[in-house]
Design a protein around this motif. Structure first.
Motif, mmCIF file in Angstrom:
data_model
loop_
_atom_site.group_PDB
_atom_site.id
_atom_site.type_symbol
_atom_site.label_atom_id
_atom_site.label_comp_id
_atom_site.label_asym_id
_atom_site.label_seq_id
_atom_site.Cartn_x
_atom_site.Cartn_y
_atom_site.Cartn_z
ATOM 1 N N SER A 144 -0.516 -3.996 17.993
ATOM 2 C CA SER A 144 -1.241 -4.589 16.876
ATOM 3 C C SER A 144 -2.503 -5.317 17.364
ATOM 4 O O SER A 144 -3.581 -5.181 16.773
ATOM 5 C CB SER A 144 -0.272 -5.532 16.152
ATOM 6 N N ASP A 149 -4.981 -12.313 -5.791
ATOM 7 C CA ASP A 149 -3.580 -11.872 -5.727
ATOM 8 C C ASP A 149 -2.728 -12.876 -4.943
ATOM 9 O O ASP A 149 -1.581 -13.128 -5.297
ATOM 10 C CB ASP A 149 -3.498 -10.504 -5.038
ATOM 11 N N ILE A 150 -3.308 -13.409 -3.887
ATOM 12 C CA ILE A 150 -2.577 -14.396 -3.078
ATOM 13 C C ILE A 150 -2.335 -15.656 -3.916
ATOM 14 O O ILE A 150 -1.231 -16.202 -3.932
ATOM 15 C CB ILE A 150 -3.348 -14.719 -1.781
ATOM 16 N N ALA A 151 -3.357 -16.093 -4.646
ATOM 17 C CA ALA A 151 -3.214 -17.281 -5.489
ATOM 18 C C ALA A 151 -2.179 -17.045 -6.590
ATOM 19 O O ALA A 151 -1.368 -17.929 -6.899
ATOM 20 C CB ALA A 151 -4.569 -17.638 -6.110
ATOM 21 N N HIS A 173 -6.067 -14.665 10.927
ATOM 22 C CA HIS A 173 -5.853 -14.073 9.599
ATOM 23 C C HIS A 173 -4.913 -14.943 8.758
ATOM 24 O O HIS A 173 -5.166 -15.183 7.569
ATOM 25 C CB HIS A 173 -5.282 -12.663 9.778
ATOM 26 N N ARG A 181 0.837 -1.192 0.000
ATOM 27 C CA ARG A 181 0.000 0.000 0.000
ATOM 28 C C ARG A 181 0.875 1.247 0.000
ATOM 29 O O ARG A 181 2.044 1.188 0.350
ATOM 30 C CB ARG A 181 -0.904 0.016 1.242
ATOM 31 N N ASP A 186 -13.725 -5.810 9.218
ATOM 32 C CA ASP A 186 -13.036 -7.030 9.581
ATOM 33 C C ASP A 186 -11.854 -7.228 8.619
ATOM 34 O O ASP A 186 -12.032 -7.341 7.412
ATOM 35 C CB ASP A 186 -14.063 -8.163 9.471
ATOM 36 N N GLU A 187 -10.649 -7.257 9.185
ATOM 37 C CA GLU A 187 -9.451 -7.337 8.350
ATOM 38 C C GLU A 187 -9.401 -8.621 7.521
ATOM 39 O O GLU A 187 -8.962 -8.613 6.368
ATOM 40 C CB GLU A 187 -8.220 -7.248 9.259
ATOM 41 N N ILE A 188 -9.846 -9.718 8.106
ATOM 42 C CA ILE A 188 -9.823 -10.991 7.369
ATOM 43 C C ILE A 188 -10.715 -10.889 6.125
ATOM 44 O O ILE A 188 -10.330 -11.292 5.032
ATOM 45 C CB ILE A 188 -10.274 -12.165 8.274
ATOM 46 N N LEU A 243 -8.659 -10.149 -1.599
ATOM 47 C CA LEU A 243 -7.404 -10.199 -2.369
ATOM 48 C C LEU A 243 -6.987 -11.636 -2.690
ATOM 49 O O LEU A 243 -5.851 -11.876 -3.106
ATOM 50 C CB LEU A 243 -6.284 -9.504 -1.586
ATOM 51 N N ALA A 244 -7.895 -12.585 -2.484
ATOM 52 C CA ALA A 244 -7.556 -13.997 -2.709
ATOM 53 C C ALA A 244 -6.931 -14.251 -4.087
ATOM 54 O O ALA A 244 -5.970 -15.029 -4.191
ATOM 55 C CB ALA A 244 -8.792 -14.873 -2.488
ATOM 56 N N ARG A 287 -6.415 -22.027 4.817
ATOM 57 C CA ARG A 287 -6.033 -21.945 3.406
ATOM 58 C C ARG A 287 -4.925 -22.940 3.055
ATOM 59 O O ARG A 287 -4.984 -23.611 2.035
ATOM 60 C CB ARG A 287 -5.566 -20.515 3.076
ATOM 61 N N ARG A 303 5.484 -18.356 -7.261
ATOM 62 C CA ARG A 303 6.515 -19.008 -6.452
ATOM 63 C C ARG A 303 6.678 -20.468 -6.831
ATOM 64 O O ARG A 303 7.793 -20.983 -6.913
ATOM 65 C CB ARG A 303 6.182 -18.891 -4.977
ATOM 66 N N THR A 354 -8.960 -8.874 3.466
ATOM 67 C CA THR A 354 -7.855 -9.595 2.820
ATOM 68 C C THR A 354 -8.386 -10.696 1.903
ATOM 69 O O THR A 354 -7.797 -10.966 0.857
ATOM 70 C CB THR A 354 -6.907 -10.179 3.878
ATOM 71 N N LEU A 355 -9.501 -11.311 2.295
ATOM 72 C CA LEU A 355 -10.051 -12.378 1.449
ATOM 73 C C LEU A 355 -10.490 -11.850 0.081
ATOM 74 O O LEU A 355 -10.504 -12.608 -0.895
ATOM 75 C CB LEU A 355 -11.221 -13.079 2.160
ATOM 76 N N PHE A 357 -4.271 1.775 7.522
ATOM 77 C CA PHE A 357 -5.172 0.643 7.279
ATOM 78 C C PHE A 357 -5.945 0.298 8.554
ATOM 79 O O PHE A 357 -7.165 0.099 8.536
ATOM 80 C CB PHE A 357 -4.354 -0.553 6.795
ATOM 81 N N PHE A 382 0.370 -15.030 -6.397
ATOM 82 C CA PHE A 382 1.676 -15.049 -5.745
ATOM 83 C C PHE A 382 2.150 -16.492 -5.550
ATOM 84 O O PHE A 382 3.296 -16.833 -5.850
ATOM 85 C CB PHE A 382 1.583 -14.329 -4.384
ATOM 86 N N GLU A 383 1.235 -17.331 -5.097
ATOM 87 C CA GLU A 383 1.584 -18.744 -4.885
ATOM 88 C C GLU A 383 1.979 -19.404 -6.208
ATOM 89 O O GLU A 383 2.945 -20.173 -6.264
ATOM 90 C CB GLU A 383 0.397 -19.491 -4.256
#
Lengths: 456, 198
Positions: B109, B186-188, A151, A18, B175-177, B183-184, A51, B194, B180-181, B165, B190-191
């Motif tokens: 945090s 983008d996460i996939a 998370h 970000r 809810d942060e989770i 963005l699934a 996940r 890699r 972020t979900l 944020f 990234f995986e």
């Protein structure tokens, strides 16, 4: 411009960045323990799956008894329930968990590295502040809270603000008899428990390079006690040799590990250098890890504190610890000794303590809890268990044990314990318990003397 | 999570440095599920004698500070253990905000994720605020997250910093989770990148 070791690993794991600097980092390895039940409850409340169960590993350590290896044998129903919940959560989400009866069970920060599950260049998180330990292998590893554990379980990622980068160098040769634990306590005595706040420490310098991996694990373990989010050491030939042959480590060192070092022209936000040659065996006298002096020294008086806030803190600590200030450390009488924890219960730690105890008898009760069940077997193969038993110590199973005293046993009100663990907080080992942090060799010497002394 | 926008409450002077999360939430209570009993676990061993009586000398046992919603604390508040239960205990006790010169990283945090606002201000400012609420018991402080301001008893507004944020999530009660979900993909991706590189 050059990059630090920390930046290199960070950059490799950014899923999304970000504008305000916050980054979503991918998590390579996620460890959990019995205390992580809040996070599984959060997941369940949302109806979310894990996940990547294949990147997630559980270790039963915080509530593990030192006297039993079957969950059914845990006497306290509340504690047994916590352990059963841990096992049930792992099964429900098809996660490999090293349960109480598993021959590879151990404290997560001892057994995880021992299994080769933590490797150089990885991002590693766990709902435990001492996750900084894993940085000793050249990983970016830090502790997180329950919401973050949930998370990571749900997304395999974590939001992080880039920390300040701190270089902590130990130059020169550590004297005979001084250890990584003494380096950590000397550092925290100098920079304070707030010295590393908001930061990531890279440990460097000739004295760090000369440390074994086990000693580096001890040093990085204590980074959190300096307030830092993590500690790390660049991987080298020592790291690769230590990892070779471990169950989950690659058969050959990954060539990518060779790029994991801080470039010569990289910059840090701050730096501190300690002369390793001046570090003596240390012990804490108060209720904060920064309240530490050499064992050959004396306890300070509150009025000697450098500022008003610390005068109050020292007076409070001395009062809790039942000390006046001004006493010689060697005159402080002990009630018991604990050798264990993720800080100091690896095989080298047990060898160092056993070398001091061999053929002698302890003056106060001593509990020895190996860092993992593997460490326990290795020690028994070397006959160390006999040394401890013949000296009069209790030789028991692997657990967090008296470091956090969640398993049922505590240090009693007003009792004074020399401990190889990481926190001397008020009440940490039990309500009203008084804790003095020391190295394994100093713990053994103190058990023999019944007073706070070093081995040398 | 409940949105956090503005909050005004009695502030208590909590004049201890390096308050670790073991103090806030003793380990022996951590096996308990999260419920209303967490209100009695908070600072338990400082608040109660071994026999269970309230210690009159403990600041949060003294009226009007027993009704405080804001703690004005010392440096390095919440150091040590990552136990989020320390935040649960403070919330259960009725606190929604802690003001301090510095906080333990993990505590900071954890607090943000649960609607307990950690306000970092310069040590001299915190000392002056602590002094003010100690000398006039019952003094209230006001915090405005939108403006990132804490207003003292003399009307002075002190600006504080907070990660953007986390501020958005708190203001909107998000809810942060869940975020972020979204963005699934983008996460996939990234995986997949890699796995291809291996």
């Amino acid at each position: 411009m050059g990059r630090t070791l920390f930046q290199k690993i960070w950059d490799q794991h950014v899923v999304q960045a970000r504008d305000d600097g916050l980054a979503l980092l991918y998590v390579d390895r996620h460890y959990f323990h019995e205390g992580s039940f809040h996070a599984f409850n959060m997941l369940r409340a949302r109806g979310l799956p894990v996940r990547r169960p294949d990147l997630t590993f559980g270790f039963g350590d915080h509530y593990a008894p030192t006297t039993a290896r079957r969950t059914a044998d845990v006497a306290d129903p509340e504690i047994r329930g916590i352990i059963e919940t841990f096992e049930a959560n792992a099964r429900a989400h098809r996660i490999r968990a090293f349960e109480l009866a598993d021959p590879d069970q151990g404290i997560v920060h001892v057994a995880g590295p021992e299994q080769g599950l933590t490797l150089p260049g990885m991002t590693v998180v766990c709902g435990d502040s001492h996750t900084s330990t894993h940085g000793a292998l050249g990983a970016l590893a830090f502790g997180i809270g329950a919401s973050e554990v949930a998370h990571v379980l749900a997304t395999q990622t974590i939001w992080q603000t880039p920390p300040k980068q701190i270089r902590c160098a130990f130059e020169g040769t550590l004297p005979e008899g001084s250890t990584a634990k003494d380096m950590a306590l000397a550092l925290i005595a100098q920079i304070g428990t707030g010295g590393g706040l908001g930061g990531a420490i890279e440990f460097a310098g000739s004295a760090v390079r000369a440390l074994s991996v086990e000693a580096r694990l001890t040093l990085c373990n204590m980074a959190i006690e300096a307030g830092a989010r993590t500690g790390m050491v660049a991987p080298d030939a020592t790291t690769a040799a230590w990892l070779a042959g471990r169950p989950h480590a690659p058969a050959q060192p990954d060539p990518a590990w060779e790029a994991l070092f801080t470039d010569a022209d990289a910059t840090f936000d701050s730096a501190v250098t300690l002369d390793a040659a001046t570090i003596r065996p240390m012990a804490t006298w108060g209720t904060s890890p920064e309240e530490a002096v050499p064992l050959s020294g004396r306890i300070p008086r509150a009025e000697e504190a450098p500022d008003e806030a610390r005068q109050k803190a020292w007076a409070r600590s001395l009062d809790y610890m039942g000390l006046q200030g001004g006493e010689a450390m060697a005159d402080v009488r002990l009630d018991r000794v604990f050798l264990g924890s993720c800080t100091n219960a690896r095989i080298e730690d047990l060898r160092a303590a056993a070398a001091v105890l061999r053929g002698r008898r302890i003056a106060v009760p001593m509990l020895v809890s190996p860092g993992s069940s593997r460490v326990k077997r290795a020690a028994e193969a070397e006959g160390l268990d006999r040394v401890f038993r013949e000296a009069g110590a209790r030789w028991e199973e692997s657990a967090c044990a008296l470091c956090v005293s969640m398993h049922g046993e505590t240090v009693g009100e007003g009792e004074r314990c020399a401990s190889t663990s990481n926190r001397n907080f008020a009440g940490r080992q039990g309500r009203g318990a008084r804790t003095h942090l020391v190295s394994p060799a100093s713990a053994a010497a103190s058990a023999l003397a019944g007073r706070l002394v070093s081995a040398a | 999570m409940e949105p956090f926008t503005r909050y005004t409450a009695i502030a208590a002077p909590f004049d201890q440095a390096n308050v670790d999360t073991d103090q806030i939430m003793p380990a022996r209570f951590m096996r308990r599920p999260r419920d209303e009993r967490y209100a009695t676990y908070g600072f338990h061993d400082q608040r109660y004698t071994p026999e269970g009586a309230k210690r009159p000398d403990f600041i949060l046992n003294q009226p009007p500070f027993d009704a405080a919603g804001i703690l004005v604390a010392g440096r390095n508040f919440g150091v040590g253990s990552s136990r989020e239960a320390a935040v649960y205990a403070l919330l259960a006790m009725g606190h929604r905000c802690v003001v301090a010169p510095s906080f333990g990283d993990i505590f900071f945090s954890n607090a943000l994720k649960n609607g307990l606002l950690p306000v970092r201000l310069p040590e001299s400012t915190v000392n002056a605020l602590r002094q003010a609420v100690a000398t006039s018991p019952g003094t209230t402080l006001s915090v405005d997250l939108e403006r990132q301001e804490l207003t003292g008893p003399d009307g002075t507004a002190h600006q504080f910093a907070i990660p953007g944020f986390a501020r958005e999530c708190l203001l909107r009660g998000l809810d942060e989770i869940g975020l972020t979900l979204t963005l699934a993909p983008d996460i996939a991706a990234f995986e997949a990148r890699r796995d291809a590189a291996r």
